[in-house]
Design an enzyme around this catalytic site. Structure first.
Site, PDB file in Angstrom:
ATOM      1  N   HIS A 116       0.820  -1.220   0.000  1.00 29.86           N
ATOM      2  CA  HIS A 116       0.000   0.000   0.000  1.00 29.86           C
ATOM      3  C   HIS A 116       0.847   1.260   0.000  1.00 29.86           C
ATOM      4  O   HIS A 116       0.376   2.328   0.391  1.00 29.86           O
ATOM      5  CB  HIS A 116      -0.956  -0.011   1.206  1.00 29.86           C
ATOM      6  N   CYS A 155       7.019  20.114 -12.286  1.00 24.61           N
ATOM      7  CA  CYS A 155       5.871  20.647 -13.061  1.00 24.61           C
ATOM      8  C   CYS A 155       5.003  21.586 -12.237  1.00 24.61           C
ATOM      9  O   CYS A 155       3.949  22.025 -12.681  1.00 24.61           O
ATOM     10  CB  CYS A 155       5.034  19.471 -13.576  1.00 24.61           C
TER      11      CYS A 155
HETATM   12  N1  APR Z   1      -1.128  -7.085  17.836  1.00 24.06           N
HETATM   13  C1  APR Z   1      -1.704  -7.766  16.801  1.00 24.06           C
HETATM   14  N2  APR Z   1      -2.849  -7.384  16.198  1.00 24.06           N
HETATM   15  C2  APR Z   1      -3.440  -6.262  16.675  1.00 24.06           C
HETATM   16  C3  APR Z   1      -2.919  -5.504  17.753  1.00 24.06           C
HETATM   17  C4  APR Z   1      -1.706  -5.954  18.337  1.00 24.06           C
HETATM   18  N3  APR Z   1      -1.136  -5.290  19.364  1.00 24.06           N
HETATM   19  N4  APR Z   1      -3.759  -4.449  17.986  1.00 24.06           N
HETATM   20  C5  APR Z   1      -4.767  -4.550  17.083  1.00 24.06           C
HETATM   21  N5  APR Z   1      -4.581  -5.649  16.307  1.00 24.06           N
HETATM   22  C6  APR Z   1      -5.400  -6.143  15.194  1.00 24.06           C
HETATM   23  C7  APR Z   1      -6.863  -5.782  15.254  1.00 24.06           C
HETATM   24  O1  APR Z   1      -7.577  -6.759  15.998  1.00 24.06           O
HETATM   25  C8  APR Z   1      -7.235  -5.824  13.768  1.00 24.06           C
HETATM   26  O2  APR Z   1      -7.621  -7.139  13.379  1.00 24.06           O
HETATM   27  O3  APR Z   1      -4.897  -5.508  14.040  1.00 24.06           O
HETATM   28  C9  APR Z   1      -5.928  -5.475  13.059  1.00 24.06           C
HETATM   29  C10 APR Z   1      -5.942  -4.091  12.438  1.00 24.06           C
HETATM   30  O4  APR Z   1      -6.898  -4.124  11.394  1.00 24.06           O
HETATM   31  P1  APR Z   1      -7.123  -2.797  10.510  1.00 24.06           P
HETATM   32  O5  APR Z   1      -7.214  -1.618  11.419  1.00 24.06           O
HETATM   33  O6  APR Z   1      -8.246  -3.114   9.554  1.00 24.06           O
HETATM   34  O7  APR Z   1      -5.756  -2.640   9.710  1.00 24.06           O
HETATM   35  P2  APR Z   1      -5.300  -3.440   8.405  1.00 24.06           P
HETATM   36  O8  APR Z   1      -5.831  -4.840   8.425  1.00 24.06           O
HETATM   37  O9  APR Z   1      -3.837  -3.254   8.293  1.00 24.06           O
HETATM   38  O10 APR Z   1      -6.025  -2.609   7.232  1.00 24.06           O
HETATM   39  C11 APR Z   1      -5.679  -2.967   5.913  1.00 24.06           C
HETATM   40  O11 APR Z   1      -6.967  -1.109   5.080  1.00 24.06           O
HETATM   41  O12 APR Z   1      -7.481   1.037   5.602  1.00 24.06           O
HETATM   42  C12 APR Z   1      -6.775   0.262   4.711  1.00 24.06           C
HETATM   43  O13 APR Z   1      -4.829   0.742   3.506  1.00 24.06           O
HETATM   44  C13 APR Z   1      -5.317   0.582   4.802  1.00 24.06           C
HETATM   45  O14 APR Z   1      -3.442  -0.943   4.883  1.00 24.06           O
HETATM   46  C14 APR Z   1      -4.723  -0.668   5.437  1.00 24.06           C
HETATM   47  C15 APR Z   1      -5.711  -1.752   5.043  1.00 24.06           C
END
Ligand code: APR
Length: 249
Positions: A116, A155
């Site tokens: 990303h 640009c």
């Molecule tokens: N350790 C492990 N997992 C964790 C922790 C932790 N300390 N704290 C939170 N989590 C988990 C949450 O339970 C959740 O499942 O991390 C996950 C975060 O999920 P999202 O907030 O949806 O993030 P992500 O999965 O990276 O999102 C993917 O979506 O918004 C777009 O481009 C953005 O790259 C991002 C993509």
């Protein structure tokens, strides 16, 4: 059935697939965590799309600069450090991340596949040239503060964050390498991701489909749909160091 940590020490090619949860214990907000997640308070359609930047470049640029400021103030946590250590102990490790921070690199990981993009690779919205000008350390009072984006030296177009916005294509070369690694690995650790955003979310399924073992490391257990799929429930900053110790004990 429990995951046997010895399978990690015996693996010939491990893929680590990380999301915002791996940086959570460094103080970087995730996207969808209830109450603390960014999308709880700010609408992705208003901040993470080409249309949003066209309509209000200062709001979008300010939001990403605020996030870059958070990353500059943060340190890699034990999860990032353990992933870097794993790469030194295993015959082969491919690190694929959905994150746009550089905490994996600052923890010592090399050749990180950023599906990303990155907060540290701003580019011109008009001509797409990488922005090489100075980026002062932002001092934004709070999330949502507006900041006019700098101009392209080539640009004079507006500079945009070097991240992949909703509706944009992922960097082809990175995605190809990530898909290839998922198809070749014998173990995939999916760390700190809700697995909701396509096409990145395909990566663990590609590994599972070819017979690799997939382990979800997350305080929220993830749905396990196949025999070779496991949950290690907990925060990555604790689960990963413990897994490393058990694997190589
Ligand atoms: N350790 C492990 N997992 C964790 C922790 C932790 N300390 N704290 C939170 N989590 C988990 C949450 O339970 C959740 O499942 O991390 C996950 C975060 O999920 P999202 O907030 O949806 O993030 P992500 O999965 O990276 O999102 C993917 O979506 O918004 C777009 O481009 C953005 O790259 C991002 C993509």
């Amino acid at each position: 059935m429990e995951f046997d940590p010895k399978r990690l020490a015996r693996a010939r090619h491990v893929v680590v697939f990380s999301g915002a949860g791996v940086s959570a214990q460094s103080g970087i907000p995730t996207f969808r965590d209830a109450l603390t997640g960014l999308w709880e308070h700010f609408d992705p359609a208003r901040l993470a799309t080409v249309q949003a930047f066209r309509e209000d470049p200062a709001l979008v640029w300010g939001w990403y600069e605020w996030r870059r400021q958070k990353v500059l103030e943060a340190q890699p946590n034990a999860a990032h450090l353990t992933i870097a250590e794993l790469a030194r102990r295993l015959p082969r490790l491919t690190l694929i991340t959905q994150n746009v921070d550089d905490l994996h690199e600052r923890a010592g990981s090399l050749d990180v596949l950023h599906l990303h993009g990155s907060l540290h690779a701003p580019k011109c919205f008009a001509c797409h040239r990488p922005f090489t000008g100075p980026l002062p350390l932002p001092s934004l009072p709070e999330q949502g503060a507006r900041l006019e984006p700098p101009r392209c030296t080539g640009c004079n177009g507006k500079i945009r964050p070097g991240v992949v916005w909703f509706g944009e294509a992922l960097p082809e070369r990175m995605l190809k390498r990530a898909v290839q690694a998922a198809r070749e690995c014998d173990l995939l650790l999916s760390v700190g991701t809700s697995g909701l955003v396509q096409p990145a979310a395909r990566i663990p399924h590609l590994a599972l489909q070819q017979g690799a073992c997939v382990v979800h490391i997350n305080p929220q257990p993830q749905p396990c749909t196949a025999p070779g799929e496991y949950n290690l429930v907990g925060r990555a900053g604790e689960v990963l160091p413990h897994l490393l110790d058990q694997a190589f004990a």
